[in-house]
Scaffold this motif. Structure first.
Motif, PDB file in Angstrom:
ATOM      1  N   MET A   1       0.806  -1.224   0.000  1.00  0.00           N
ATOM      2  CA  MET A   1       0.000   0.000   0.000  1.00  0.00           C
ATOM      3  C   MET A   1       0.840   1.275   0.000  1.00  0.00           C
ATOM      4  SD  MET A   1      -3.089  -0.656  -0.413  1.00  0.00           S
ATOM      5  CE  MET A   1      -3.659   1.017  -0.148  1.00  0.00           C
ATOM      6  N   THR A   2       2.158   1.172   0.188  1.00  0.00           N
ATOM      7  CA  THR A   2       3.001   2.370   0.139  1.00  0.00           C
ATOM      8  C   THR A   2       3.711   2.515  -1.203  1.00  0.00           C
ATOM      9  OG1 THR A   2       4.898   1.195   1.086  1.00  0.00           O
ATOM     10  CG2 THR A   2       3.391   2.259   2.625  1.00  0.00           C
ATOM     11  N   SER A   3       3.358   1.668  -2.165  1.00  0.00           N
ATOM     12  CA  SER A   3       4.009   1.708  -3.472  1.00  0.00           C
ATOM     13  C   SER A   3       3.549   2.923  -4.277  1.00  0.00           C
ATOM     14  CB  SER A   3       3.684   0.429  -4.258  1.00  0.00           C
ATOM     15  OG  SER A   3       4.158   0.525  -5.588  1.00  0.00           O
ATOM     16  N   ILE A   4       4.486   3.472  -5.070  1.00  0.00           N
ATOM     17  CA  ILE A   4       4.132   4.563  -5.982  1.00  0.00           C
ATOM     18  C   ILE A   4       4.030   4.065  -7.420  1.00  0.00           C
ATOM     19  CG2 ILE A   4       5.093   6.370  -4.515  1.00  0.00           C
ATOM     20  CD1 ILE A   4       7.590   6.375  -6.248  1.00  0.00           C
ATOM     21  N   GLU A   5       4.105   2.734  -7.600  1.00  0.00           N
ATOM     22  CA  GLU A   5       3.954   2.137  -8.926  1.00  0.00           C
ATOM     23  C   GLU A   5       2.466   1.891  -9.218  1.00  0.00           C
ATOM     24  OE1 GLU A   5       6.358   1.718 -11.097  1.00  0.00           O
ATOM     25  OE2 GLU A   5       7.829   2.505  -9.675  1.00  0.00           O
ATOM     26  N   PRO A   6       1.938   2.395 -10.338  1.00  0.00           N
ATOM     27  CA  PRO A   6       0.518   2.203 -10.651  1.00  0.00           C
ATOM     28  C   PRO A   6       0.161   0.729 -10.804  1.00  0.00           C
ATOM     29  CG  PRO A   6       1.499   3.887 -12.063  1.00  0.00           C
ATOM     30  CD  PRO A   6       2.628   3.203 -11.361  1.00  0.00           C
ATOM     31  N   ILE A   7      -1.059   0.383 -10.390  1.00  0.00           N
ATOM     32  CA  ILE A   7      -1.588  -0.966 -10.577  1.00  0.00           C
ATOM     33  C   ILE A   7      -2.951  -0.868 -11.244  1.00  0.00           C
ATOM     34  CG2 ILE A   7      -0.361  -1.875  -8.563  1.00  0.00           C
ATOM     35  CD1 ILE A   7      -3.047  -1.788  -7.053  1.00  0.00           C
ATOM     36  N   ASP A   8      -3.404  -1.975 -11.836  1.00  0.00           N
ATOM     37  CA  ASP A   8      -4.741  -2.032 -12.444  1.00  0.00           C
ATOM     38  C   ASP A   8      -5.754  -2.450 -11.391  1.00  0.00           C
ATOM     39  OD1 ASP A   8      -4.278  -1.383 -15.215  1.00  0.00           O
ATOM     40  OD2 ASP A   8      -3.137  -3.261 -15.317  1.00  0.00           O
ATOM     41  N   PHE A   9      -6.846  -1.703 -11.276  1.00  0.00           N
ATOM     42  CA  PHE A   9      -7.925  -2.052 -10.359  1.00  0.00           C
ATOM     43  C   PHE A   9      -9.257  -1.773 -11.040  1.00  0.00           C
ATOM     44  CE2 PHE A   9     -11.023  -0.850  -7.046  1.00  0.00           C
ATOM     45  CZ  PHE A   9     -11.055  -2.047  -6.335  1.00  0.00           C
ATOM     46  N   GLU A  10      -9.979  -2.855 -11.359  1.00  0.00           N
ATOM     47  CA  GLU A  10     -11.290  -2.758 -12.010  1.00  0.00           C
ATOM     48  C   GLU A  10     -11.246  -1.866 -13.252  1.00  0.00           C
ATOM     49  OE1 GLU A  10     -14.158  -1.627  -9.062  1.00  0.00           O
ATOM     50  OE2 GLU A  10     -14.084  -3.593  -8.080  1.00  0.00           O
ATOM     51  N   GLY A  11     -10.193  -2.072 -14.033  1.00  0.00           N
ATOM     52  CA  GLY A  11     -10.068  -1.346 -15.287  1.00  0.00           C
ATOM     53  C   GLY A  11      -9.490   0.044 -15.178  1.00  0.00           C
ATOM     54  N   HIS A  12      -9.041   0.407 -13.993  1.00  0.00           N
ATOM     55  CA  HIS A  12      -8.473   1.745 -13.788  1.00  0.00           C
ATOM     56  C   HIS A  12      -7.050   1.617 -13.263  1.00  0.00           C
ATOM     57  CE1 HIS A  12     -12.420   3.654 -14.280  1.00  0.00           C
ATOM     58  NE2 HIS A  12     -12.893   2.670 -13.519  1.00  0.00           N
ATOM     59  N   LYS A  13      -6.217   2.587 -13.605  1.00  0.00           N
ATOM     60  CA  LYS A  13      -4.874   2.680 -13.047  1.00  0.00           C
ATOM     61  C   LYS A  13      -4.940   3.475 -11.744  1.00  0.00           C
ATOM     62  CE  LYS A  13      -2.019   0.841 -16.223  1.00  0.00           C
ATOM     63  NZ  LYS A  13      -1.040  -0.239 -15.917  1.00  0.00           N
ATOM     64  N   ILE A  14      -4.469   2.878 -10.662  1.00  0.00           N
ATOM     65  CA  ILE A  14      -4.393   3.615  -9.405  1.00  0.00           C
ATOM     66  C   ILE A  14      -2.999   3.447  -8.816  1.00  0.00           C
ATOM     67  CG2 ILE A  14      -6.854   3.291  -8.938  1.00  0.00           C
ATOM     68  CD1 ILE A  14      -5.961   1.343  -6.670  1.00  0.00           C
ATOM     69  N   VAL A  15      -2.582   4.435  -8.044  1.00  0.00           N
ATOM     70  CA  VAL A  15      -1.326   4.370  -7.311  1.00  0.00           C
ATOM     71  C   VAL A  15      -1.680   4.021  -5.865  1.00  0.00           C
ATOM     72  CG1 VAL A  15       0.677   5.661  -6.488  1.00  0.00           C
ATOM     73  CG2 VAL A  15      -0.194   6.038  -8.814  1.00  0.00           C
ATOM     74  N   PRO A  16      -1.212   2.873  -5.349  1.00  0.00           N
ATOM     75  CA  PRO A  16      -1.599   2.450  -3.999  1.00  0.00           C
ATOM     76  C   PRO A  16      -1.402   3.531  -2.931  1.00  0.00           C
ATOM     77  CG  PRO A  16      -0.471   0.663  -5.108  1.00  0.00           C
ATOM     78  CD  PRO A  16      -0.371   1.855  -6.020  1.00  0.00           C
ATOM     79  N   LEU A  17      -0.276   4.237  -2.968  1.00  0.00           N
ATOM     80  CA  LEU A  17      -0.026   5.242  -1.949  1.00  0.00           C
ATOM     81  C   LEU A  17      -1.043   6.381  -2.030  1.00  0.00           C
ATOM     82  CD1 LEU A  17       1.615   6.340   0.380  1.00  0.00           C
ATOM     83  CD2 LEU A  17       3.280   7.233  -1.250  1.00  0.00           C
ATOM     84  N   GLN A  18      -1.453   6.749  -3.252  1.00  0.00           N
ATOM     85  CA  GLN A  18      -2.457   7.802  -3.399  1.00  0.00           C
ATOM     86  C   GLN A  18      -3.820   7.338  -2.892  1.00  0.00           C
ATOM     87  OE1 GLN A  18      -2.272   9.062  -7.505  1.00  0.00           O
ATOM     88  NE2 GLN A  18      -0.310  10.082  -7.228  1.00  0.00           N
ATOM     89  N   PHE A  19      -4.119   6.051  -3.102  1.00  0.00           N
ATOM     90  CA  PHE A  19      -5.368   5.502  -2.566  1.00  0.00           C
ATOM     91  C   PHE A  19      -5.329   5.508  -1.040  1.00  0.00           C
ATOM     92  CE2 PHE A  19      -7.825   1.923  -0.914  1.00  0.00           C
ATOM     93  CZ  PHE A  19      -9.086   2.199  -1.438  1.00  0.00           C
ATOM     94  N   LEU A  20      -4.181   5.117  -0.463  1.00  0.00           N
ATOM     95  CA  LEU A  20      -4.032   5.130   0.991  1.00  0.00           C
ATOM     96  C   LEU A  20      -4.236   6.536   1.541  1.00  0.00           C
ATOM     97  CD1 LEU A  20      -3.272   3.689   3.631  1.00  0.00           C
ATOM     98  CD2 LEU A  20      -0.866   4.105   3.068  1.00  0.00           C
ATOM     99  N   LYS A  21      -3.678   7.523   0.854  1.00  0.00           N
ATOM    100  CA  LYS A  21      -3.862   8.918   1.268  1.00  0.00           C
ATOM    101  C   LYS A  21      -5.335   9.276   1.350  1.00  0.00           C
ATOM    102  CE  LYS A  21      -3.181  13.635  -0.453  1.00  0.00           C
ATOM    103  NZ  LYS A  21      -2.611  14.464  -1.549  1.00  0.00           N
ATOM    104  N   ALA A  22      -6.122   8.760   0.400  1.00  0.00           N
ATOM    105  CA  ALA A  22      -7.545   9.105   0.342  1.00  0.00           C
ATOM    106  C   ALA A  22      -8.339   8.528   1.509  1.00  0.00           C
ATOM    107  CB  ALA A  22      -8.140   8.631  -0.978  1.00  0.00           C
ATOM    108  N   VAL A  23      -7.873   7.421   2.098  1.00  0.00           N
ATOM    109  CA  VAL A  23      -8.643   6.791   3.167  1.00  0.00           C
ATOM    110  C   VAL A  23      -8.122   7.132   4.563  1.00  0.00           C
ATOM    111  CG1 VAL A  23      -9.340   4.893   1.683  1.00  0.00           C
ATOM    112  CG2 VAL A  23      -7.296   4.640   3.080  1.00  0.00           C
ATOM    113  N   LEU A  24      -6.927   7.715   4.653  1.00  0.00           N
ATOM    114  CA  LEU A  24      -6.391   8.114   5.958  1.00  0.00           C
ATOM    115  C   LEU A  24      -7.018   9.427   6.420  1.00  0.00           C
ATOM    116  CD1 LEU A  24      -2.577   7.329   5.575  1.00  0.00           C
ATOM    117  CD2 LEU A  24      -4.217   6.152   7.050  1.00  0.00           C
ATOM    118  N   PRO A  25      -6.995   9.718   7.717  1.00  0.00           N
ATOM    119  CA  PRO A  25      -7.508  10.999   8.205  1.00  0.00           C
ATOM    120  C   PRO A  25      -6.779  12.176   7.555  1.00  0.00           C
ATOM    121  CG  PRO A  25      -7.140   9.483  10.031  1.00  0.00           C
ATOM    122  CD  PRO A  25      -6.544   8.832   8.814  1.00  0.00           C
TER     123      PRO A  25
END
Length: 400
Positions: free
Chosen positions: A269-293
């Motif tokens: 979850m701290t990776s800055i390498e994009p991954i495929d998720f349900e047809g979309h490219k997401i960056v795990p660390l950016q997703f983590l940022k979105a769910v943290l306080p």
């Protein structure tokens, strides 16, 4: 005195904007600009009844050089204060060059796709800023920022040459969450997950992330675990402070933070390498940022203090000398004053002071400069006046 365009409206920007409004004799007018204009408008509405500073707002994409140029030309500021993301430093510098406007930031440029914390991209603008007759002041936060000013002040007043600098950043605040970051989660986690390094005898010594741990007894706080990290001011201080043999940077972390961070690293979850998720490219660390306080929400619940400073060892009149300069800041006192916790406060106040140094002409040397290259005295005076009084010790505990 003049007008400042402030790009960004997050936690640090909110503190800097509060401080500009307190300092209306210098900041006669400010324009707050960000991607979300509603945030700027809400802050304007809150502050207007309390200040003589004229406040305007604007919407801008800080990744778009042409949009930035258009905004700067519309506002005609004397200084642009960049409190956006470090990824956007270069686009804002490009816009300042095109409009011949002074520039201030609080952190060095970071490419979004790699964990590299270096000044080389911004230092490459030196000749262009000098030819344009404008100043870029880099790193006017606390670390980098005040730590550089402390270093210049120590050299000017206490040392003929400084051989060793240990920068110690302690946050003893408790926000009550099992895991949260006190500033932008994406930037914070990239910083602590990267390899550590320190400068010694003219070269970099690299370490594994969080490999080197020390325990330090911080004034007004007590003993805390701290870990050696790479930090950008090591790079500039190694060039600008004569006589340096070694510079290190340590930051404190609690065990809960480290345990959660390790678990997040283990699942990618701290990776800055994009991954495929349900047809979309997401960056795990950016997703983590979105769910943290959101760090800007931590103010009312964070209790405790910060202690950030520098321990210097060197020579004065041929004699060995040690000196410690530091600031202690209380999270709840910051919240009562400006609605923010101390981590944002200790960055936002120096950001305002750096802009003030350029706006008043106290610092005015065309080119791209790190903060320790200027006379530290007016900045040190301003720290005492605007909420970050500093303390000194001639006999501090040393770091092994």
């Amino acid at each position: 005195m003049g007008k400042v365009l402030i790009i960004g409206c997050g936690g640090v920007a909110s503190v800097a904007i509060h401080k500009c409004c307190q300092n209306s004799a210098v900041f006669e007018e400010i324009c707050i600009a960000s991607r979300t204009k509603a945030k700027c408008d809400a802050l304007k509405e809150k502050l207007e009844p309390t200040t003589k500073t004229k406040i305007t707002t604007a919407e801008v994409d800080a990744n778009d050089v042409q949009a930035l140029i258009a905004l700067i030309e519309s506002v005609s500021p004397d200084v642009v204060l960049n409190l956006a993301l470090p990824y956007q430093d270069l686009t804002i510098m490009d816009a300042c060059l095109a409009t011949k406007t002074h520039y201030v930031d609080t952190a060095n440029y970071e490419p979004e796709d790699t964990a590299k914390f270096e000044y080389k991209w911004q230092w490459a603008y030196r000749e262009r800023f000098e030819k344009a007759g404008i100043t870029a002041l880099l790193g006017s936060g606390f670390d980098p920022g005040v730590t550089g000013v402390f270093s210049a002040y120590a050299l000017k007043h206490y040392f003929d040459e400084i051989h060793y600098i240990d920068i110690l950043d302690c946050n003893a605040g408790d926000h009550g969450y099992p895991f949260a970051t006190n500033f932008n989660p994406e930037i914070n986690i990239r910083e602590v997950s990267a390899k550590g390094s320190y400068w010694e005898n003219g070269h970099w010594v690299e370490t594994e992330p969080m490999e080197i741990k020390r325990v330090y007894n911080f004034p007004e706080i007590g003993e805390k675990d701290m870990y050696l990290l790479h930090h950008e001011e090591l790079e500039s201080l190694a060039l600008n402070i004569p006589g340096i043999k070694r510079i290190r940077f340590f930051m404190t972390f609690g065990q809960s933070y480290l345990t959660h961070l390790k678990c997040l690293e283990n699942v990618g979850m701290t990776s800055i390498e994009p991954i495929d998720f349900e047809g979309h490219k997401i960056v795990p660390l950016q997703f983590l940022k979105a769910v943290l306080p959101d760090p800007s929400s931590l103010g009312p619940r964070t209790k405790g203090k910060t202690n950030i400073g520098c321990i210097f060892q060197g020579k004065k009149d041929g004699q060995d000398r040690v000196h410690y300069i530091y600031n202690v800041c209380d999270h709840q006192e910051c919240y009562r004053e400006v609605g923010s916790q101390a981590v944002a406060y200790t960055t936002g106040v120096p950001a305002m002071i750096g802009a003030m140094m350029l706006l008043t002409g106290r610092w005015n040397t065309p080119g791209v400069h790190n903060i320790e290259e200027f006379d530290p005295d007016p900045f040190m005076e301003a720290l005492n006046r605007w909420g970050l009084p500093w303390k000194e010790s001639a006999a501090p505990d040393l770091v092994d």
